[in-house]
Design an enzyme around this catalytic site. Structure first.
Site, PDB file in Angstrom:
ATOM      1  N   GLU A  24       0.836  -1.198   0.000  1.00  0.00           N
ATOM      2  CA  GLU A  24       0.000   0.000   0.000  1.00  0.00           C
ATOM      3  C   GLU A  24       0.880   1.261   0.000  1.00  0.00           C
ATOM      4  O   GLU A  24       0.627   2.221  -0.729  1.00  0.00           O
ATOM      5  CB  GLU A  24      -0.894   0.036   1.249  1.00  0.00           C
ATOM      6  N   CYS A  39      -2.557  -3.380   7.211  1.00  0.00           N
ATOM      7  CA  CYS A  39      -2.215  -3.565   8.628  1.00  0.00           C
ATOM      8  C   CYS A  39      -2.569  -2.290   9.405  1.00  0.00           C
ATOM      9  O   CYS A  39      -2.526  -1.179   8.862  1.00  0.00           O
ATOM     10  CB  CYS A  39      -0.741  -3.890   8.786  1.00  0.00           C
ATOM     11  N   CYS A  97      -0.195   0.671   7.614  1.00  0.00           N
ATOM     12  CA  CYS A  97      -0.636   1.115   6.287  1.00  0.00           C
ATOM     13  C   CYS A  97      -1.947   1.881   6.371  1.00  0.00           C
ATOM     14  O   CYS A  97      -2.216   2.764   5.547  1.00  0.00           O
ATOM     15  CB  CYS A  97      -0.815  -0.093   5.371  1.00  0.00           C
ATOM     16  N   ASP A 156      35.756 -23.922   6.810  1.00  0.00           N
ATOM     17  CA  ASP A 156      35.712 -22.756   5.902  1.00  0.00           C
ATOM     18  C   ASP A 156      36.151 -21.453   6.561  1.00  0.00           C
ATOM     19  O   ASP A 156      36.428 -20.479   5.872  1.00  0.00           O
ATOM     20  CB  ASP A 156      34.284 -22.555   5.364  1.00  0.00           C
TER      21      ASP A 156
HETATM   22  N1  LIG Z   1      28.199 -25.805  -0.062  1.00  0.00           N
HETATM   23  C1  LIG Z   1      27.729 -25.178   0.991  1.00  0.00           C
HETATM   24  O1  LIG Z   1      26.730 -24.437   0.897  1.00  0.00           O
HETATM   25  C2  LIG Z   1      28.408 -25.377   2.311  1.00  0.00           C
HETATM   26  C3  LIG Z   1      28.030 -24.588   3.394  1.00  0.00           C
HETATM   27  C4  LIG Z   1      28.658 -24.806   4.603  1.00  0.00           C
HETATM   28  C5  LIG Z   1      29.638 -25.798   4.693  1.00  0.00           C
HETATM   29  N2  LIG Z   1      29.967 -26.516   3.617  1.00  0.00           N
HETATM   30  C6  LIG Z   1      30.993 -27.581   3.706  1.00  0.00           C
HETATM   31  O2  LIG Z   1      30.537 -28.552   4.625  1.00  0.00           O
HETATM   32  C7  LIG Z   1      31.673 -29.147   5.225  1.00  0.00           C
HETATM   33  C8  LIG Z   1      31.441 -29.195   6.706  1.00  0.00           C
HETATM   34  O3  LIG Z   1      30.387 -30.084   6.906  1.00  0.00           O
HETATM   35  P1  LIG Z   1      29.768 -30.402   8.310  1.00  0.00           P
HETATM   36  O4  LIG Z   1      28.609 -31.256   8.034  1.00  0.00           O
HETATM   37  O5  LIG Z   1      30.828 -30.882   9.236  1.00  0.00           O
HETATM   38  O6  LIG Z   1      29.352 -28.929   8.831  1.00  0.00           O
HETATM   39  P2  LIG Z   1      28.141 -28.421   9.695  1.00  0.00           P
HETATM   40  O7  LIG Z   1      26.894 -29.170   9.375  1.00  0.00           O
HETATM   41  O8  LIG Z   1      28.120 -26.943   9.503  1.00  0.00           O
HETATM   42  O9  LIG Z   1      28.577 -28.720  11.188  1.00  0.00           O
HETATM   43  C9  LIG Z   1      28.269 -29.964  11.763  1.00  0.00           C
HETATM   44  C10 LIG Z   1      28.612 -29.955  13.254  1.00  0.00           C
HETATM   45  O10 LIG Z   1      27.696 -29.142  13.972  1.00  0.00           O
HETATM   46  C11 LIG Z   1      27.612 -29.641  15.296  1.00  0.00           C
HETATM   47  N3  LIG Z   1      26.241 -29.846  15.714  1.00  0.00           N
HETATM   48  C12 LIG Z   1      25.754 -29.559  16.941  1.00  0.00           C
HETATM   49  N4  LIG Z   1      24.473 -29.885  17.032  1.00  0.00           N
HETATM   50  C13 LIG Z   1      24.121 -30.415  15.850  1.00  0.00           C
HETATM   51  C14 LIG Z   1      22.912 -30.993  15.380  1.00  0.00           C
HETATM   52  N5  LIG Z   1      21.809 -31.054  16.114  1.00  0.00           N
HETATM   53  N6  LIG Z   1      22.904 -31.474  14.121  1.00  0.00           N
HETATM   54  C15 LIG Z   1      23.997 -31.407  13.349  1.00  0.00           C
HETATM   55  N7  LIG Z   1      25.171 -30.895  13.746  1.00  0.00           N
HETATM   56  C16 LIG Z   1      25.234 -30.399  15.005  1.00  0.00           C
HETATM   57  C17 LIG Z   1      28.308 -30.999  15.312  1.00  0.00           C
HETATM   58  O11 LIG Z   1      29.597 -30.832  15.899  1.00  0.00           O
HETATM   59  P3  LIG Z   1      29.749 -30.972  17.496  1.00  0.00           P
HETATM   60  O12 LIG Z   1      29.178 -32.299  17.854  1.00  0.00           O
HETATM   61  O13 LIG Z   1      31.182 -30.844  17.766  1.00  0.00           O
HETATM   62  O14 LIG Z   1      28.942 -29.873  18.065  1.00  0.00           O
HETATM   63  C18 LIG Z   1      28.477 -31.321  13.848  1.00  0.00           C
HETATM   64  O15 LIG Z   1      29.585 -32.114  13.562  1.00  0.00           O
HETATM   65  C19 LIG Z   1      32.889 -28.349   4.835  1.00  0.00           C
HETATM   66  O16 LIG Z   1      33.586 -29.059   3.849  1.00  0.00           O
HETATM   67  C20 LIG Z   1      32.297 -27.083   4.260  1.00  0.00           C
HETATM   68  O17 LIG Z   1      33.106 -26.552   3.235  1.00  0.00           O
HETATM   69  C21 LIG Z   1      29.385 -26.337   2.429  1.00  0.00           C
END
Ligand SMILES: NC(=O)c1ccc[n+]([C@@H]2O[C@H](COP(=O)([O-])OP(=O)(O)OC[C@H]3O[C@@H](n4cnc5c(N)ncnc54)[C@H](OP(=O)(O)O)[C@@H]3O)[C@@H](O)[C@H]2O)c1
Length: 386
Positions: free
Chosen positions: A62, A89, A98, A221
């Site tokens: 609006e 709203c 609005c 990262d």
């Molecule tokens: N392409 C993309 O968009 C993108 C984005 C981000 C990252 N990445 C890549 O992903 C890779 C990292 O992967 P990742 O899976 O290790 O990273 P992540 O999913 O960001 O982190 C996972 C960590 O978070 C912690 N966590 C705590 N509570 C959780 C829960 N409820 N569920 C899941 N995780 C929990 C755990 O560690 P703790 O148990 O120690 O707490 C777990 O190991 C890297 O290679 C990075 O480059 C890619």
């Protein structure tokens, strides 16, 4: 019927409302969980200007229509009717009400296609307009909310409102095979998408209350998770999102780039570390020493944090729209446990990759209102989760 009602053909009003609804829908992924709304200012049966709600936190349709009308050659004294796809709203949210803008503009009749489904607001805007002597008509045929903005109905669903949690957008970049990490020899082992996608991500970060990630992403990262926008993309005021890291055992290094002060033109909010209860006091002090806010949550099991607790905490903090920007471990858990409302997936022209692929999850998931588009050389999929 008074004079005003006689001067506007109901079929024309419906036609305009239908067009407004169709165009408003185009902004659905930018405005959610807000509704898609379109509005038009009329003089007699001529449309003076149209406006749309284009971005979460941005001006309502609006106000945008009135602003555009003010830029038209038609003087305000000649504006008589506003058509709008949703009840205006009457309370102050991220923007002023609005209803006040409509009253101030001297509009004498408002035709709306749908009432606000939120029981706290339903009918209040229409009443306020009527009390100001404005003629109000509701025509639910042309642009029903089920068609224009189904996500807004889901957001106002009784169960969702009873246990509130922020609207969550999972964003990730993937290779052609759905891997979130490229082969080691591509993009420093972490970059999959191009510069255009990256700018979009910075814009999206500027339009959420918080960015949530996992410690795996921080360790691999070392991201900043701040907003860095090129000037032409930053016409709207920018706020930096708060940054939230799930890190059960405080593995985040105090030297992480998350804790560096934002540079010029860079915006980032406080960094929260979510850990198990009673986290190691030495690590905790070291992280707090660099500005982190460490919170001891409840563990779901020995390994991970309870996502329900996290989303409750986000909601209690007043966050309404958050982005999940994490690796496959956290993403998959959040997706499978039903905490994600919307996805944005960038697919770069990269073959293969490391770690887990989310391709089979994407194929099997119930995505609605899909949109496929391009950002530079990358493919982009946007959708809501049913
Ligand atoms: N392409 C993309 O968009 C993108 C984005 C981000 C990252 N990445 C890549 O992903 C890779 C990292 O992967 P990742 O899976 O290790 O990273 P992540 O999913 O960001 O982190 C996972 C960590 O978070 C912690 N966590 C705590 N509570 C959780 C829960 N409820 N569920 C899941 N995780 C929990 C755990 O560690 P703790 O148990 O120690 O707490 C777990 O190991 C890297 O290679 C990075 O480059 C890619």
């Amino acid at each position: 019927m008074n004079r005003l009602t006689e001067t506007l053909d109901p079929a024309l009003a419906r036609h305009i409302l239908r067009e407004l609804g169709e165009e408003a829908r185009e902004h659905r992924f930018e405005v959610a969980p807000n509704p898609c709304v379109g509005a038009a200012v009329l003089s007699g049966s001529s449309v003076v200007a149209r406006g749309f709600h284009r971005a979460w936190g941005g001006p309502h349709a609006e106000v945008e229509a009135l602003r555009m009308a003010a830029e038209s050659p038609v003087p305000a004294a000649d504006w008589d009717t506003m058509l709008v796809t949703l009840e205006p709203c009457s309370s102050t949210g991220k923007t002023p009400p609005c209803v006040e803008a409509i009253k101030a503009a001297g509009i004498r009749r408002v035709i709306v296609a749908a009432q606000d489904p939120d029981p706290r607001h339903r009918g209040a805007g229409l009443d306020a307009l009527r009390q100001a002597g404005i003629e109000v008509l509701v025509d639910p045929v042309a642009a029903p909310l089920e068609v224009v903005s189904p996500h807004f109905l889901a957001w106002n669903d009784y169960e969702r409102r009873r246990r509130p949690r922020p609207w969550t957008i999972a964003k990730w970049a993937q290779t052609l095979s759905g891997h979130l990490s490229p082969p080691e020899d591509v993009g420093d082992g972490r970059r999959i998408s191009g510069a255009a996608s990256l700018q979009e991500v910075h814009l999206l970060r500027s339009r959420v209350d918080a960015v949530v990630t996992g410690v795996g992403t921080v360790l691999h990262d070392d991201p900043r998770l701040t907003v860095r926008l090129r000037t032409e993309a930053s016409a709207a005021p920018i706020s930096g999102p708060e940054r939230v890291v799930l890190d059960s055992w405080l593995r985040t290094p105090p030297e992480a780039r998350l804790f560096e002060a934002p540079g010029e033109g860079e915006f980032g909010g406080p960094v929260h570390i979510m850990a198990h209860p009673g986290p190691d006091p030495i690590r905790r002090r070291a992280l707090e020493g660099v500005g982190a806010r460490v919170h001891g949550g409840r563990g779901m099991d020995r390994h991970t944090l309870d996502l329900r607790d996290l989303w409750t905490w986000l909601s209690d903090r007043g966050f309404e729209r958050v982005m999940l920007e994490a690796g496959p471990t956290l993403l998959r858990n959040a997706l499978e446990e039903g905490f994600v409302d919307q996805v944005r997936v960038y697919t770069g022209n990269v073959r293969g990759g490391e770690g887990e692929s989310l391709a089979s999850w994407l194929e099997a998931s119930k995505l609605t209102e899909r949109l496929h588009r391009e950002a530079g050389a990358d493919g982009v999929l946007e959708a809501f989760l049913g």
